[in-house]
Write a protein that holds these residues in place. Structure first.
Motif, PDB file in Angstrom:
ATOM      1  N   ALA A 148      -1.289 -10.851  -0.300  1.00 48.67           N
ATOM      2  CA  ALA A 148      -0.275  -9.814   0.214  1.00 48.67           C
ATOM      3  C   ALA A 148       0.099  -9.081  -0.829  1.00 48.67           C
ATOM      4  N   ALA A 149       0.040  -9.511  -2.218  1.00 47.81           N
ATOM      5  CA  ALA A 149       0.614  -8.792  -3.070  1.00 47.81           C
ATOM      6  C   ALA A 149      -0.360  -7.416  -3.627  1.00 47.81           C
ATOM      7  N   ALA A 150      -1.399  -7.667  -3.090  1.00 50.42           N
ATOM      8  CA  ALA A 150      -2.482  -6.677  -3.231  1.00 50.42           C
ATOM      9  C   ALA A 150      -2.662  -5.394  -2.537  1.00 50.42           C
ATOM     10  N   LEU A 151      -1.883  -5.489  -1.264  1.00 45.45           N
ATOM     11  CA  LEU A 151      -1.788  -4.548  -0.321  1.00 45.45           C
ATOM     12  C   LEU A 151      -1.050  -3.204  -0.469  1.00 45.45           C
ATOM     13  N   PRO A 152       0.020  -3.055  -0.891  1.00 45.43           N
ATOM     14  CA  PRO A 152       0.973  -2.271  -0.860  1.00 45.43           C
ATOM     15  C   PRO A 152       0.649  -0.802  -1.065  1.00 45.43           C
ATOM     16  N   MET A 153       0.426  -0.448  -2.454  1.00 49.09           N
ATOM     17  CA  MET A 153       0.086   0.903  -2.768  1.00 49.09           C
ATOM     18  C   MET A 153      -1.342   1.340  -2.339  1.00 49.09           C
ATOM     19  N   ALA A 154      -2.490   0.626  -2.465  1.00 50.58           N
ATOM     20  CA  ALA A 154      -3.790   1.073  -2.294  1.00 50.58           C
ATOM     21  C   ALA A 154      -3.842   0.989  -0.419  1.00 50.58           C
ATOM     22  N   GLY A 155      -3.393  -0.271   0.003  1.00 51.84           N
ATOM     23  CA  GLY A 155      -3.480  -0.302   1.550  1.00 51.84           C
ATOM     24  C   GLY A 155      -2.630   0.858   2.278  1.00 51.84           C
ATOM     25  N   ILE A 156      -1.491   1.042   1.815  1.00 50.32           N
ATOM     26  CA  ILE A 156      -0.854   2.047   2.581  1.00 50.32           C
ATOM     27  C   ILE A 156      -1.385   3.545   2.376  1.00 50.32           C
ATOM     28  N   THR A 157      -1.735   3.781   0.984  1.00 55.83           N
ATOM     29  CA  THR A 157      -2.712   5.120   0.829  1.00 55.83           C
ATOM     30  C   THR A 157      -3.559   5.276   1.914  1.00 55.83           C
ATOM     31  N   ALA A 158      -4.559   4.255   1.671  1.00 56.64           N
ATOM     32  CA  ALA A 158      -5.696   4.077   2.877  1.00 56.64           C
ATOM     33  C   ALA A 158      -5.362   4.543   4.121  1.00 56.64           C
ATOM     34  N   LEU A 159      -4.413   3.687   4.672  1.00 58.94           N
ATOM     35  CA  LEU A 159      -3.866   3.549   5.945  1.00 58.94           C
ATOM     36  C   LEU A 159      -3.516   5.028   6.572  1.00 58.94           C
TER      37      LEU A 159
END
Length: 324
Positions: A130-141
Protein backbone atom coordinates in the motif's frame (compact mmCIF):
# COMPACT_ATOMS: atom_id res chain seq x y z
CA UNK A 1 24.90 6.13 6.93
CA UNK A 2 25.47 8.17 10.10
CA UNK A 3 22.92 8.07 12.87
CA UNK A 4 22.07 10.52 15.61
CA UNK A 5 21.05 8.88 18.86
CA UNK A 6 19.42 11.87 20.55
CA UNK A 7 16.12 10.47 21.87
CA UNK A 8 15.25 13.15 24.38
CA UNK A 9 11.86 13.87 22.78
CA UNK A 10 9.86 13.51 19.61
CA UNK A 11 10.23 10.80 17.00
CA UNK A 12 12.74 9.63 14.45
CA UNK A 13 12.64 10.82 10.84
CA UNK A 14 14.86 10.96 7.77
CA UNK A 15 16.47 14.18 6.61
CA UNK A 16 19.31 15.08 4.23
CA UNK A 17 22.95 15.49 4.90
CA UNK A 18 25.63 16.09 2.29
CA UNK A 19 28.14 13.46 1.28
CA UNK A 20 31.77 14.51 0.90
CA UNK A 21 32.15 12.33 -2.20
CA UNK A 22 30.60 12.51 -5.70
CA UNK A 23 27.96 9.83 -5.24
CA UNK A 24 25.30 12.09 -6.77
CA UNK A 25 27.43 13.62 -9.51
CA UNK A 26 25.01 12.49 -12.24
CA UNK A 27 22.30 14.80 -10.86
CA UNK A 28 22.41 18.50 -11.81
CA UNK A 29 22.04 19.63 -8.19
CA UNK A 30 23.62 16.99 -5.94
CA UNK A 31 21.11 15.99 -3.26
CA UNK A 32 21.94 15.00 0.26
CA UNK A 33 21.85 11.51 1.55
CA UNK A 34 19.52 10.69 4.42
CA UNK A 35 20.07 10.04 8.09
CA UNK A 36 18.00 9.39 11.18
CA UNK A 37 17.46 12.14 13.70
CA UNK A 38 14.63 13.38 15.93
CA UNK A 39 11.86 15.94 15.55
CA UNK A 40 8.93 17.14 17.68
CA UNK A 41 5.70 15.22 17.61
CA UNK A 42 3.45 16.36 14.73
CA UNK A 43 0.73 18.82 15.64
CA UNK A 44 -2.32 17.94 13.51
CA UNK A 45 -4.87 20.46 12.31
CA UNK A 46 -8.51 19.59 13.12
CA UNK A 47 -8.94 17.94 9.71
CA UNK A 48 -5.81 15.81 10.07
CA UNK A 49 -5.21 12.42 11.64
CA UNK A 50 -1.95 11.21 13.17
CA UNK A 51 -0.49 8.13 11.54
CA UNK A 52 1.93 5.64 13.06
CA UNK A 53 3.97 4.99 9.92
CA UNK A 54 5.01 1.42 9.20
CA UNK A 55 6.30 1.73 5.62
CA UNK A 56 7.30 4.52 3.26
CA UNK A 57 8.16 4.53 -0.43
CA UNK A 58 10.78 6.59 -2.21
CA UNK A 59 10.19 8.49 -5.44
CA UNK A 60 13.13 9.35 -7.65
CA UNK A 61 12.42 13.08 -7.72
CA UNK A 62 12.23 13.26 -3.93
CA UNK A 63 15.63 11.62 -3.63
CA UNK A 64 17.26 13.56 -6.47
CA UNK A 65 16.35 16.96 -5.09
CA UNK A 66 16.43 16.28 -1.35
CA UNK A 67 19.55 18.41 -1.03
CA UNK A 68 17.64 21.50 -2.14
CA UNK A 69 15.51 21.41 0.99
CA UNK A 70 16.62 23.01 4.28
CA UNK A 71 18.41 20.82 6.83
CA UNK A 72 15.96 19.22 9.20
CA UNK A 73 13.20 18.89 6.58
CA UNK A 74 11.07 15.78 7.01
CA UNK A 75 10.92 14.47 3.46
CA UNK A 76 8.62 12.21 1.51
CA UNK A 77 4.95 11.88 0.64
CA UNK A 78 4.12 8.15 0.54
CA UNK A 79 3.31 6.19 3.68
CA UNK A 80 1.19 3.39 5.07
CA UNK A 81 0.50 2.56 8.68
CA UNK A 82 -2.06 2.58 11.47
CA UNK A 83 -4.10 5.57 12.61
CA UNK A 84 -2.83 6.56 16.06
CA UNK A 85 -5.23 9.47 16.55
CA UNK A 86 -8.37 10.25 14.58
CA UNK A 87 -9.03 13.77 13.27
CA UNK A 88 -10.54 16.17 15.80
CA UNK A 89 -13.25 17.27 13.39
CA UNK A 90 -14.66 13.75 13.19
CA UNK A 91 -13.74 13.14 9.55
CA UNK A 92 -11.71 10.21 8.29
CA UNK A 93 -10.99 6.77 9.71
CA UNK A 94 -10.96 5.82 13.38
CA UNK A 95 -7.89 5.06 15.46
CA UNK A 96 -6.54 1.60 14.72
CA UNK A 97 -7.46 1.66 11.02
CA UNK A 98 -4.83 0.58 8.50
CA UNK A 99 -4.44 3.29 5.86
CA UNK A 100 -2.29 4.45 2.98
CA UNK A 101 -1.52 8.16 3.05
CA UNK A 102 -0.22 10.92 0.80
CA UNK A 103 1.18 14.05 2.38
CA UNK A 104 4.34 15.98 3.26
CA UNK A 105 6.53 14.66 6.05
CA UNK A 106 5.86 10.98 5.37
CA UNK A 107 9.40 9.74 5.95
CA UNK A 108 9.00 9.54 9.71
CA UNK A 109 7.70 7.31 12.45
CA UNK A 110 4.68 9.55 12.82
CA UNK A 111 2.97 12.02 10.48
CA UNK A 112 -0.05 14.30 10.43
CA UNK A 113 -2.05 13.99 7.21
CA UNK A 114 -5.33 15.34 5.83
CA UNK A 115 -8.21 12.90 6.14
CA UNK A 116 -9.03 13.58 2.47
CA UNK A 117 -5.60 12.17 1.52
CA UNK A 118 -5.89 8.71 3.09
CA UNK A 119 -7.65 5.49 2.20
CA UNK A 120 -8.32 2.36 4.22
CA UNK A 121 -6.17 -0.59 3.21
CA UNK A 122 -8.17 -3.77 2.47
CA UNK A 123 -7.33 -6.75 4.66
CA UNK A 124 -5.84 -8.70 1.78
CA UNK A 125 -3.37 -5.92 0.87
CA UNK A 126 -0.01 -5.79 2.64
CA UNK A 127 0.77 -2.39 4.18
CA UNK A 128 4.16 -2.36 2.46
CA UNK A 129 2.47 -2.74 -0.92
CA UNK A 130 0.00 0.00 0.00
CA UNK A 131 2.87 2.39 0.76
CA UNK A 132 4.14 2.02 -2.81
CA UNK A 133 0.97 3.42 -4.37
CA UNK A 134 0.28 7.06 -3.47
CA UNK A 135 2.42 9.39 -5.59
CA UNK A 136 3.20 7.09 -8.52
CA UNK A 137 -0.23 5.47 -8.59
CA UNK A 138 -2.17 8.72 -8.36
CA UNK A 139 0.00 10.28 -11.08
CA UNK A 140 -0.62 7.36 -13.44
CA UNK A 141 -4.35 7.19 -12.71
CA UNK A 142 -5.10 10.89 -13.04
CA UNK A 143 -3.03 11.47 -16.16
CA UNK A 144 -4.70 8.53 -17.89
CA UNK A 145 -8.05 10.08 -17.04
CA UNK A 146 -7.12 13.21 -18.99
CA UNK A 147 -8.90 11.76 -22.02
CA UNK A 148 -10.78 8.66 -23.14
CA UNK A 149 -8.36 5.79 -23.71
CA UNK A 150 -10.71 2.94 -24.66
CA UNK A 151 -9.47 1.67 -28.01
CA UNK A 152 -6.82 4.42 -28.18
CA UNK A 153 -3.07 4.13 -28.61
CA UNK A 154 -1.27 5.17 -25.41
CA UNK A 155 2.50 5.63 -25.28
CA UNK A 156 4.25 5.52 -21.91
CA UNK A 157 7.89 6.61 -21.87
CA UNK A 158 10.18 5.65 -19.02
CA UNK A 159 7.80 2.74 -18.56
CA UNK A 160 10.08 0.74 -16.28
CA UNK A 161 9.81 3.20 -13.37
CA UNK A 162 7.19 3.39 -10.65
CA UNK A 163 4.76 5.65 -12.52
CA UNK A 164 5.41 3.84 -15.77
CA UNK A 165 4.69 0.37 -14.49
CA UNK A 166 1.43 1.50 -12.90
CA UNK A 167 0.47 3.40 -16.04
CA UNK A 168 1.03 0.33 -18.23
CA UNK A 169 -1.32 -1.72 -16.06
CA UNK A 170 -3.99 0.96 -15.69
CA UNK A 171 -3.98 1.83 -19.39
CA UNK A 172 -4.44 -1.83 -20.26
CA UNK A 173 -7.31 -2.05 -17.74
CA UNK A 174 -8.87 0.97 -19.47
CA UNK A 175 -8.89 -0.76 -22.84
CA UNK A 176 -5.99 1.07 -24.47
CA UNK A 177 -3.41 -0.29 -26.87
CA UNK A 178 -0.36 0.23 -24.66
CA UNK A 179 3.11 1.01 -25.99
CA UNK A 180 5.81 0.92 -23.31
CA UNK A 181 9.07 2.68 -24.15
CA UNK A 182 12.25 2.05 -22.15
CA UNK A 183 15.89 3.03 -22.43
CA UNK A 184 17.48 -0.42 -22.66
CA UNK A 185 16.52 -4.08 -23.19
CA UNK A 186 17.14 -4.83 -19.51
CA UNK A 187 14.51 -2.25 -18.50
CA UNK A 188 11.91 -3.92 -20.75
CA UNK A 189 11.64 -7.01 -18.55
CA UNK A 190 8.15 -7.80 -17.30
CA UNK A 191 6.29 -4.99 -19.09
CA UNK A 192 4.49 -7.26 -21.55
CA UNK A 193 3.26 -9.34 -18.61
CA UNK A 194 1.87 -6.16 -17.04
CA UNK A 195 -0.25 -5.46 -20.12
CA UNK A 196 1.95 -3.67 -22.67
CA UNK A 197 1.01 -4.64 -26.22
CA UNK A 198 4.30 -3.28 -27.55
CA UNK A 199 7.58 -2.83 -25.69
CA UNK A 200 10.10 -0.67 -27.54
CA UNK A 201 13.58 0.71 -26.91
CA UNK A 202 13.37 4.46 -27.45
CA UNK A 203 10.83 5.68 -30.01
CA UNK A 204 12.33 4.96 -33.43
CA UNK A 205 10.35 1.76 -34.05
CA UNK A 206 6.93 3.36 -33.48
CA UNK A 207 5.43 3.77 -36.96
CA UNK A 208 1.84 4.81 -36.21
CA UNK A 209 0.48 7.91 -34.45
CA UNK A 210 -0.51 7.73 -30.80
CA UNK A 211 -3.41 9.43 -29.02
CA UNK A 212 -1.96 9.97 -25.55
CA UNK A 213 1.60 10.12 -24.27
CA UNK A 214 2.60 9.87 -20.61
CA UNK A 215 6.14 11.21 -20.71
CA UNK A 216 8.51 10.43 -17.85
CA UNK A 217 11.73 11.23 -19.72
CA UNK A 218 11.70 14.80 -21.06
CA UNK A 219 14.66 16.15 -23.01
CA UNK A 220 15.12 15.36 -26.70
CA UNK A 221 12.82 12.34 -26.42
CA UNK A 222 9.93 14.64 -25.51
CA UNK A 223 10.37 16.51 -28.79
CA UNK A 224 10.48 13.21 -30.67
CA UNK A 225 7.38 11.97 -28.85
CA UNK A 226 5.48 15.11 -29.85
CA UNK A 227 6.00 14.21 -33.49
CA UNK A 228 4.19 10.90 -32.90
CA UNK A 229 0.97 12.52 -31.69
CA UNK A 230 -2.16 12.08 -33.76
CA UNK A 231 -4.31 15.19 -34.39
CA UNK A 232 -6.18 15.93 -31.19
CA UNK A 233 -3.70 13.93 -29.14
CA UNK A 234 -2.08 15.03 -25.91
CA UNK A 235 1.15 14.74 -23.93
CA UNK A 236 1.07 14.57 -20.15
CA UNK A 237 4.50 15.69 -18.95
CA UNK A 238 4.89 13.90 -15.61
CA UNK A 239 8.64 13.40 -15.26
CA UNK A 240 12.04 14.46 -16.55
CA UNK A 241 14.32 11.53 -15.87
CA UNK A 242 16.76 12.53 -18.63
CA UNK A 243 17.70 15.75 -16.84
CA UNK A 244 18.21 17.27 -20.30
CA UNK A 245 16.54 20.32 -21.86
CA UNK A 246 14.13 19.95 -24.76
CA UNK A 247 14.30 22.00 -27.97
CA UNK A 248 11.39 22.12 -30.41
CA UNK A 249 12.26 23.04 -33.99
CA UNK A 250 10.54 26.14 -35.39
CA UNK A 251 6.91 25.43 -36.34
CA UNK A 252 7.11 21.86 -35.02
CA UNK A 253 4.31 22.59 -32.54
CA UNK A 254 1.96 23.58 -35.36
CA UNK A 255 -0.18 21.00 -37.15
CA UNK A 256 -3.25 20.96 -39.35
CA UNK A 257 -6.37 19.51 -37.78
CA UNK A 258 -7.53 19.09 -34.20
CA UNK A 259 -5.17 20.76 -31.76
CA UNK A 260 -2.47 18.77 -30.05
CA UNK A 261 -1.86 19.62 -26.41
CA UNK A 262 0.91 19.33 -23.84
CA UNK A 263 0.13 19.49 -20.13
CA UNK A 264 2.04 19.31 -16.89
CA UNK A 265 0.73 17.31 -13.96
CA UNK A 266 0.57 18.31 -10.32
CA UNK A 267 -2.97 17.54 -9.21
CA UNK A 268 -2.68 15.89 -5.79
CA UNK A 269 -5.76 17.50 -4.22
CA UNK A 270 -7.94 15.20 -2.08
CA UNK A 271 -6.48 11.96 -3.39
CA UNK A 272 -8.25 9.68 -0.91
CA UNK A 273 -10.94 8.34 -3.29
CA UNK A 274 -8.42 7.67 -6.06
CA UNK A 275 -6.09 5.99 -3.59
CA UNK A 276 -8.99 3.78 -2.53
CA UNK A 277 -9.55 2.89 -6.19
CA UNK A 278 -5.92 1.81 -6.56
CA UNK A 279 -6.05 -0.24 -3.37
CA UNK A 280 -9.22 -1.90 -4.64
CA UNK A 281 -7.43 -2.90 -7.84
CA UNK A 282 -4.57 -4.37 -5.81
CA UNK A 283 -7.00 -6.30 -3.59
CA UNK A 284 -8.75 -7.69 -6.67
CA UNK A 285 -5.47 -8.78 -8.27
CA UNK A 286 -5.82 -6.26 -11.11
CA UNK A 287 -2.86 -4.06 -10.17
CA UNK A 288 0.58 -5.22 -9.09
CA UNK A 289 2.29 -2.90 -6.57
CA UNK A 290 5.61 -3.59 -8.34
CA UNK A 291 7.80 -3.37 -5.24
CA UNK A 292 11.27 -4.20 -6.56
CA UNK A 293 13.29 -3.19 -3.48
CA UNK A 294 12.37 -3.46 0.18
CA UNK A 295 14.48 -3.11 3.30
CA UNK A 296 14.77 -1.42 6.71
CA UNK A 297 15.23 2.30 6.85
CA UNK A 298 18.81 1.89 8.04
CA UNK A 299 19.42 0.96 4.37
CA UNK A 300 17.62 3.97 2.91
CA UNK A 301 20.83 5.35 1.35
CA UNK A 302 21.21 2.08 -0.54
CA UNK A 303 17.66 2.35 -1.86
CA UNK A 304 18.16 5.99 -2.81
CA UNK A 305 21.34 5.23 -4.73
CA UNK A 306 19.63 2.36 -6.58
CA UNK A 307 16.78 4.66 -7.62
CA UNK A 308 19.14 7.31 -8.96
CA UNK A 309 21.17 4.68 -10.82
CA UNK A 310 17.96 3.20 -12.34
CA UNK A 311 18.61 -0.20 -10.80
CA UNK A 312 15.06 -0.49 -9.49
CA UNK A 313 12.22 -1.54 -11.78
CA UNK A 314 9.15 -0.14 -10.09
CA UNK A 315 9.07 0.96 -6.47
CA UNK A 316 11.38 1.01 -3.46
CA UNK A 317 9.69 0.51 -0.07
CA UNK A 318 11.38 1.15 3.27
CA UNK A 319 10.25 -0.47 6.51
CA UNK A 320 10.14 2.15 9.25
CA UNK A 321 11.92 1.21 12.46
CA UNK A 322 10.44 1.85 15.90
CA UNK A 323 13.26 2.21 18.39
CA UNK A 324 12.86 1.88 22.13
Amino acid sequence: MPHEADRQSGYFFLHPWRWSCTLWSSIPTPPGSLRLTTAPEPEPAPHQLVLDVRHISLNRGEVAFAGRRPPGTVHGYDAAGVVARAAADGTGPAAGTRVAAFGPGAWAQRMAVDTTAVAEVPDRVDLADAAALPMAGITALRTLRSRSILGRRVLITGAAGGVGRYAVQLAALGGAHVIASVGSPARAEGLAELGAHEVVIGLDSIDQPVDLILDNVGGPQLAAAWELLAPGGGVQNIGWASGEPVVFAPYSLFSIGAAKTMSTFGDVHEVGPDLATLLGFVAAGKLSPEVDWRGPWERVAEAARALIDRKIAGKAVVDVGWLA
